[in-house]
Design a protein around this motif. Structure first.
Motif, PDB file in Angstrom:
ATOM      1  N   UNK A   1      -8.912  14.422   3.967  1.00  0.00           N
ATOM      2  CA  UNK A   1      -7.796  13.887   4.630  1.00  0.00           C
ATOM      3  C   UNK A   1      -8.186  13.984   5.984  1.00  0.00           C
ATOM      4  N   UNK A   2      -9.062  12.363   6.741  1.00  0.00           N
ATOM      5  CA  UNK A   2      -9.084  12.363   7.969  1.00  0.00           C
ATOM      6  C   UNK A   2      -8.107  11.140   8.318  1.00  0.00           C
ATOM      7  N   UNK A   3      -7.990  12.024   9.556  1.00  0.00           N
ATOM      8  CA  UNK A   3      -7.486  11.076  10.794  1.00  0.00           C
ATOM      9  C   UNK A   3      -7.479  11.026  12.262  1.00  0.00           C
ATOM     10  N   UNK A  23      -8.360   7.912   4.343  1.00  0.00           N
ATOM     11  CA  UNK A  23      -8.433   7.891   5.814  1.00  0.00           C
ATOM     12  C   UNK A  23      -6.767   7.533   6.171  1.00  0.00           C
ATOM     13  N   UNK A  24      -6.177   7.871   7.234  1.00  0.00           N
ATOM     14  CA  UNK A  24      -5.104   7.427   8.050  1.00  0.00           C
ATOM     15  C   UNK A  24      -5.428   6.875   9.331  1.00  0.00           C
ATOM     16  N   UNK A  25      -5.047   5.663  10.000  1.00  0.00           N
ATOM     17  CA  UNK A  25      -5.281   5.622  11.164  1.00  0.00           C
ATOM     18  C   UNK A  25      -3.896   5.722  12.156  1.00  0.00           C
ATOM     19  N   UNK A  26      -3.944   6.515  12.877  1.00  0.00           N
ATOM     20  CA  UNK A  26      -3.219   6.670  13.435  1.00  0.00           C
ATOM     21  C   UNK A  26      -2.972   5.476  14.161  1.00  0.00           C
ATOM     22  N   UNK A  27      -1.642   4.886  14.344  1.00  0.00           N
ATOM     23  CA  UNK A  27      -1.617   3.084  15.150  1.00  0.00           C
ATOM     24  C   UNK A  27       0.104   3.514  16.019  1.00  0.00           C
ATOM     25  N   UNK A  28       0.120   5.009  16.351  1.00  0.00           N
ATOM     26  CA  UNK A  28       1.446   5.018  17.087  1.00  0.00           C
ATOM     27  C   UNK A  28       0.318   4.661  18.798  1.00  0.00           C
ATOM     28  N   UNK A  29      -0.443   5.212  18.993  1.00  0.00           N
ATOM     29  CA  UNK A  29      -1.568   5.175  20.096  1.00  0.00           C
ATOM     30  C   UNK A  29      -2.801   6.341  20.005  1.00  0.00           C
ATOM     31  N   UNK A  30      -3.116   6.892  20.665  1.00  0.00           N
ATOM     32  CA  UNK A  30      -4.098   6.763  21.140  1.00  0.00           C
ATOM     33  C   UNK A  30      -4.509   8.424  20.896  1.00  0.00           C
ATOM     34  N   UNK A  36       1.866  16.150   8.664  1.00  0.00           N
ATOM     35  CA  UNK A  36       2.457  15.604   7.764  1.00  0.00           C
ATOM     36  C   UNK A  36       3.538  14.689   8.800  1.00  0.00           C
ATOM     37  N   UNK A  37       3.529  15.060   9.844  1.00  0.00           N
ATOM     38  CA  UNK A  37       4.298  14.011  10.793  1.00  0.00           C
ATOM     39  C   UNK A  37       3.943  12.802  11.158  1.00  0.00           C
ATOM     40  N   UNK A  38       2.308  13.730  11.758  1.00  0.00           N
ATOM     41  CA  UNK A  38       2.016  12.794  12.488  1.00  0.00           C
ATOM     42  C   UNK A  38       1.396  10.984  11.156  1.00  0.00           C
ATOM     43  N   UNK A  39       1.763  11.359   9.867  1.00  0.00           N
ATOM     44  CA  UNK A  39       0.973  10.378   8.897  1.00  0.00           C
ATOM     45  C   UNK A  39       2.215   9.561   8.678  1.00  0.00           C
ATOM     46  N   UNK A  40       3.328  10.074   9.953  1.00  0.00           N
ATOM     47  CA  UNK A  40       4.540   8.768   9.222  1.00  0.00           C
ATOM     48  C   UNK A  40       3.742   7.217  10.662  1.00  0.00           C
ATOM     49  N   UNK A  41       3.054   8.174  11.457  1.00  0.00           N
ATOM     50  CA  UNK A  41       1.972   7.399  12.247  1.00  0.00           C
ATOM     51  C   UNK A  41       1.618   6.261  11.782  1.00  0.00           C
ATOM     52  N   UNK A  42       1.234   6.842  10.788  1.00  0.00           N
ATOM     53  CA  UNK A  42      -0.501   5.625  10.366  1.00  0.00           C
ATOM     54  C   UNK A  42       0.124   5.522   9.070  1.00  0.00           C
ATOM     55  N   UNK A  43      -1.275   4.439   8.683  1.00  0.00           N
ATOM     56  CA  UNK A  43      -1.718   3.462   7.907  1.00  0.00           C
ATOM     57  C   UNK A  43      -2.889   3.356   7.532  1.00  0.00           C
ATOM     58  N   UNK A  44      -2.636   3.998   5.686  1.00  0.00           N
ATOM     59  CA  UNK A  44      -4.135   4.148   4.971  1.00  0.00           C
ATOM     60  C   UNK A  44      -4.670   3.077   4.424  1.00  0.00           C
ATOM     61  N   UNK A  45      -5.570   3.630   5.125  1.00  0.00           N
ATOM     62  CA  UNK A  45      -6.946   2.053   4.708  1.00  0.00           C
ATOM     63  C   UNK A  45      -7.102   1.612   2.924  1.00  0.00           C
ATOM     64  N   UNK A  46      -7.267   1.186   2.441  1.00  0.00           N
ATOM     65  CA  UNK A  46      -6.562   1.120   0.869  1.00  0.00           C
ATOM     66  C   UNK A  46      -8.857   0.366   1.107  1.00  0.00           C
ATOM     67  N   UNK A  47      -9.620   1.207  -0.260  1.00  0.00           N
ATOM     68  CA  UNK A  47     -10.783   0.770  -0.112  1.00  0.00           C
ATOM     69  C   UNK A  47     -11.160  -0.808  -0.582  1.00  0.00           C
ATOM     70  N   UNK A  48     -10.301  -1.022  -1.450  1.00  0.00           N
ATOM     71  CA  UNK A  48     -10.588  -2.442  -1.971  1.00  0.00           C
ATOM     72  C   UNK A  48     -10.300  -3.605  -0.484  1.00  0.00           C
ATOM     73  N   UNK A  49      -9.639  -3.527   0.368  1.00  0.00           N
ATOM     74  CA  UNK A  49      -8.690  -4.164   1.519  1.00  0.00           C
ATOM     75  C   UNK A  49     -10.234  -4.107   2.066  1.00  0.00           C
TER      76      UNK A  49
END
Length: 493
Positions: free
Chosen positions: A372-374, A402-409, A458-471
């Motif tokens: 898992x990569x954030x 891959x998880x995009x952290x969306x809350x900030x930097x 796990x806590x930070x994953x709540x602020x993340x969006x998982x990237x979908x490969x097909x999209x």
């Protein structure tokens, strides 16, 4: 001839540029650097007249490294060797710890011991500090309790709100007759003359690391001191991703989009002696001094005090830079990935892996290890953002999430392997951290510590969006071109 040059000044300049570029290309090829870096440099020499030479000077000129760091060859110095030897465990002792502490991670310990004689220390107490507001509170508390010395080393040390508070605490320590020494990177930091005078008047010794002219225009100049180190009285230390700048502090009135997520580490115990040794190497470099016999007693006594720490967290300090023979931190990360059996979790603000790390994580994922990569959704660098995303498709095709952290930097630099081993420090997963900058990480062989980092992931994953490969595969050609273009810069970013 002179008339022709005057009448055709641009063409003459262009010819001169490519004559110099030809010589530069010769040195690039002759130096046998990383082929990807060599090809990137050659590309810009050819495709970007004048600008390409500037890029080469700042990012590709390896003989500058040899010249600059010739006088920094201190690792073999008898004093440094002696300091580290006092902390080294022999092979027989390490064998005893294999079943109780290290299990199958003993290979990682031996790697760093052989690379730079980095000792494994066993008596340590550790505390994770999340975000700047919590880290500075803990650092200021330690500074206020200092009795003998405070040693600091920062990539960014600004005299903004938090920076001036930091300086206030340092000045208060000086009034208690505590010796204070600061190393700050000349390119990364923004210290005004007034702030420097405040420290000088208080008796604080401060030196810039490799000062450069026009630092505001050379933000990516090579060989920067990217470390963040605080040492108090030789037994309390801090390291991690947090610099001294208001950017790292989440105040109540801050715009939510500017939220800064970071991780720092407080160490109390024997590992601080390893931090101290690394700090001393850079201190004597920046102040252009040498170890003296008169200072030996002070160094042995106050800088490396006897420590009676009851907690038993095994820690190894990994330091790397352009003056080391080996990419110590990169090799430790590489070995950690290859040793994984079940799961690898990585957080990094910049994911621009070299071939070794890229192959390692892809192989781990294909062999059944959950990887898992954030990374931050936006980030603070346009070029690094698209260079990073150029790797997403191929690693997701191997099963990496891959998880995009969306809350900030997201600025944390951590890795957890199998819930047993973790690393935290200043090193990003990119070429610059692996090969160019001075970095420092703590390698921790402790299940409880690893579990806390896992819980935070796990806590930070709540602020993340998982990237979908097909999209992701459906992104536009323009987007893909930006990725490909920035990937050419990857070894230079």
């Amino acid at each position: 001839m002179i008339n022709w040059v005057q009448e055709n000044w641009f063409l003459a300049s262009l010819i001169g540029n490519y004559l110099v570029a030809t010589g530069a290309a010769f040195f690039l090829i002759r130096n046998n650097q990383n082929p990807h870096k060599t090809l990137s440099s050659l590309l810009f020499l050819v495709a970007l007249p004048f600008v390409g030479l500037a890029i080469y000077y700042f990012f590709g000129l390896e003989y500058r490294k040899q010249k600059i760091f010739k006088r920094k060859d201190l690792n073999s110095h008898e004093h440094v060797t002696k300091w580290n030897k006092r902390l080294m465990n022999d092979e027989e002792e390490l064998g005893k710890y294999e079943t109780t502490f290290l299990e199958d991670r003993l290979k990682m310990v031996k790697l760093l011991r052989h690379n730079e004689r980095a000792p494994l220390t066993l008596r340590n107490d550790l505390k994770l500090l999340y975000n700047g507001e919590n880290a500075f509170e803990a650092i200021f508390e330690a500074l206020d309790q200092a009795k003998d010395h405070i040693h600091l080393e920062y990539f960014i040390f600004n005299d903004d709100n938090i920076g001036n508070k930091f300086i206030d605490h340092l000045i208060a320590a000086r009034k208690r007759d505590v010796n204070v020494k600061l190393i700050y990177d000349s390119v990364g930091s923004d210290l005004s003359n007034a702030a420097k005078r405040r420290m000088t008047d208080a008796g604080i010794l401060h030196y810039p690391f490799m000062p450069v002219l026009f630092s505001r225009f050379t933000r990516k100049a090579n060989y920067r001191d990217h470390r963040k180190i605080v040492i108090v009285d030789g037994h309390i230390g801090f390291l991690g991703g947090i610099n001294v700048s208001d950017d790292y502090v989440n105040t109540p009135d801050r715009d939510p989009k500017d939220y800064w997520r970071d991780t720092h580490l407080r160490i109390e115990g024997h590992a601080v002696k390893s931090l101290q040794a690394q700090w001393l190497l850079n201190w004597f470099f920046v102040c252009d001094d040498q170890y003296s016999k008169d200072a030996d007693e002070e160094i042995e006594g106050s800088f490396f005090p006897e420590i009676d720490e009851k907690k038993n967290k095994p820690v190894q300090i990994a330091a790397s830079g352009p003056d080391t023979d080996w990419s110590n931190i990169m090799e430790a990360i590489f070995t950690g990935i290859n040793s994984a059996d079940t799961r690898i979790r990585i957080t990094t603000p910049y994911f621009i892996p070299n071939e070794a790390i890229l192959t390692a994580i892809k192989s781990a994922a294909r062999s059944g290890v959950e990887v898992e990569l954030m990374v931050p959704r936006i980030g603070d660098s346009w070029a690094a953002r698209y260079a990073s995303r150029s790797y997403f498709e191929e690693i997701m095709e191997c099963g990496i999430k891959i998880f995009w952290y969306c809350k900030g930097m997201l600025h944390s630099k951590t890795m957890v392997v199998d819930g047993m081993f973790a690393t935290i420090g200043t090193c990003n997963i990119d070429y610059r951290s692996f090969d160019i900058n001075f970095e420092i990480n703590a390698l921790v062989f402790d299940k409880e510590f690893a579990q806390e980092l896992n819980d935070k992931f796990d806590e930070d994953k709540k602020e993340c969006e998982q990237i979908d490969l097909e999209e992701w595969k459906e992104r536009s050609l323009t987007y893909k071109f930006k990725e490909s273009f920035c990937k050419l810069w990857a070894p230079l970013l």
